[in-house]
Design an enzyme around this catalytic site. Structure first.
Site, short mmCIF file in Angstrom:
data_model
loop_
_atom_site.label_atom_id
_atom_site.label_comp_id
_atom_site.label_asym_id
_atom_site.label_seq_id
_atom_site.Cartn_x
_atom_site.Cartn_y
_atom_site.Cartn_z
N ARG A 197 -7.34 59.85 0.82
CA ARG A 197 -6.31 60.00 1.86
C ARG A 197 -5.04 60.58 1.34
O ARG A 197 -4.26 61.54 1.95
CB ARG A 197 -6.22 59.04 2.69
CG ARG A 197 -7.68 58.65 3.32
CD ARG A 197 -8.10 59.53 4.57
NE ARG A 197 -6.93 59.72 5.41
CZ ARG A 197 -6.89 58.85 6.32
NH1 ARG A 197 -7.70 57.84 6.50
NH2 ARG A 197 -5.82 59.21 7.40
N ASP A 205 -20.10 55.99 10.16
CA ASP A 205 -18.86 55.66 10.77
C ASP A 205 -19.26 54.59 11.78
O ASP A 205 -20.39 54.37 12.11
CB ASP A 205 -18.08 56.77 11.55
CG ASP A 205 -16.99 56.36 12.02
OD1 ASP A 205 -16.06 55.38 11.52
OD2 ASP A 205 -16.20 57.12 12.88
N HIS A 236 -10.65 63.78 13.05
CA HIS A 236 -10.06 63.00 12.31
C HIS A 236 -9.63 63.93 10.98
O HIS A 236 -10.38 63.57 10.04
CB HIS A 236 -10.78 61.78 11.90
CG HIS A 236 -10.13 60.59 11.12
ND1 HIS A 236 -8.63 60.69 10.81
CD2 HIS A 236 -10.31 59.55 10.56
CE1 HIS A 236 -8.21 59.90 10.09
NE2 HIS A 236 -9.40 58.90 10.11
N ARG A 240 -0.88 59.53 15.17
CA ARG A 240 -2.37 59.01 15.64
C ARG A 240 -2.19 58.55 17.02
O ARG A 240 -1.68 57.71 17.20
CB ARG A 240 -2.73 57.63 14.75
CG ARG A 240 -3.91 56.92 15.28
CD ARG A 240 -4.53 55.99 14.28
NE ARG A 240 -5.31 56.39 13.24
CZ ARG A 240 -6.15 55.96 12.43
NH1 ARG A 240 -6.01 54.72 12.40
NH2 ARG A 240 -6.57 56.65 11.27
N GLN A 262 -9.11 62.66 7.38
CA GLN A 262 -10.01 62.17 6.66
C GLN A 262 -11.05 62.98 6.12
O GLN A 262 -11.53 62.50 5.18
CB GLN A 262 -10.88 61.25 7.83
CG GLN A 262 -11.94 60.34 7.06
CD GLN A 262 -11.42 59.11 6.23
OE1 GLN A 262 -10.70 58.43 6.63
NE2 GLN A 262 -12.01 59.22 4.89
N CYS A 274 -15.70 56.27 6.45
CA CYS A 274 -14.12 56.36 6.41
C CYS A 274 -13.29 54.98 6.28
O CYS A 274 -12.37 55.24 6.14
CB CYS A 274 -13.54 57.20 7.69
SG CYS A 274 -14.23 56.66 9.32
#
Ligand code: NVA
Length: 311
Positions: A296, A228, A132, A105, A135, A268
């Site tokens: 996930r 988000d 992402h 990340r 996700q 998310c």
């Protein structure tokens, strides 16, 4: 870019529609039989590096890697000084000699591409400023569980269309044959080349992508409504101005009334109730956010297993 003979997962469209479907099928299988695949038996190590805050990502990779028979080796990016004390390329070559795969990340997409170019082992994007994709695998698994299929469904992404989640929904949704509408205020839309890229994917998969400024029109009849945070990691200094800019883009019960009656709501996480989504929606019956969070693990186990099989 990826080392010769090694597949990485750096952006959603690194998987073709058929490959994405295969990974999602594997994720569903591993959800039913969590210990059925042991590609990391030994245990082999997977280097996991988090340059930004994390909860779901760190715990789901750690749990998932353990279930695959492996060991999640937490590498402190600050101690390592990736790109400062040593170049990304040199870090990649070192990690590739110790670990079966690398999960990272970080900020720039260019850095993770460089890691993949030099590591010699699969690299998995655990969130960058641009994408992402893990996700999205979890989200598509979740949509499939709730809707039975993906192709032909309409998704409305409401809020910060310029962030990683907006981009990833465009690319992954189009790959899955979905119709992705992004509704964002002026200046917060995804870049046009991203929309064009999604539409190019859609020409083969049957999906499509479009921008719709008006959130009511974007949500009209949608099967899936997604939002988000308005302040992605790294954008904290812009928080005050962003709260003003996005004020008309909260996912409220009134907005949800325009979606299909059986629409699901996704986020998310972390969520900021009363900002991008009202508490009654996030915590209401249409919300599937806890399924997303669980998925996930299953989705990431599937992509790691699949990438190792390709190598
Ligand atoms: N767009 C958000 C996603 C958090 C999981 C961020 O980058 O902070």
């Amino acid at each position: 870019m990826t080392s010769t003979g090694t597949r990485s997962f750096l952006a959603d469209d690194d998987l073709t529609p058929a490959e994405q479907a295969a990974v999602l099928d594997l994720a569903a299988e591993l959800k039913q039989a969590p210990y059925a695949a042991k590609p990391l038996a030994g245990p082999l190590s997977v280097a996991t590096i988090y340059d930004k805050p994390t909860l779901r990502t760190q715990v789901s990779f750690a749990a998932g890697i353990a279930e695959l028979g492996g060991h999640a080796m937490l590498v402190d990016g600050t101690l390592a000084g990736i790109g400062k004390r040593e170049s990304v390329a040199d870090v990649a070559r070192v990690l590739g000699r110790q670990a079966a795969a690398i999960v990272w990340r970080t900020y720039g997409q260019d850095a993770i591409e460089e890691m993949a170019a030099y590591s010699g082992v699969p690299v998995v994007n655990a969130l960058t400023d641009e994408y992402h994709p893990c996700q999205l695998l979890a989200d598509l698994l979740t949509v499939k569980e709730h809707k039975g299929a993906l192709a032909g469904l309409t998704v409305a992404f409401v809020g910060d269309g310029a962030c990683n989640m907006g981009n990833s929904w465009l690319l992954a949704g189009a790959t899955a044959g979905m119709h992705v509408r992004v509704s964002a205020p002026d200046g917060q839309e995804p870049e046009q080349p991203m929309v064009d890229r999604a539409n190019a994917i859609g020409r083969a998969s049957g999906g499509s992508a479009l921008l719709e400024r008006d959130p009511v029109k974007a949500v009209d009849g949608a099967d899936v409504v997604v939002t988000d945070t308005w302040v992605s990691m790294g954008k904290e200094s812009e928080a005050d101005q962003r709260l003003l800019k996005f004020a008309d883009y909260t996912v409220t019960a009134a907005l949800m009334a325009h979606a299909a009656p059986d629409a699901i709501v996704m986020h998310c996480l972390p969520a900021y109730r009363g900002k991008e989504i009202d508490a009654e929606v996030l915590d209401g019956p249409q919300s599937v956010v806890w399924d997303e969070a669980e998925n996930r693990r299953h989705a990431q186990k599937a992509i790691i297993t699949w990438l190792l099989e390709q190598t």
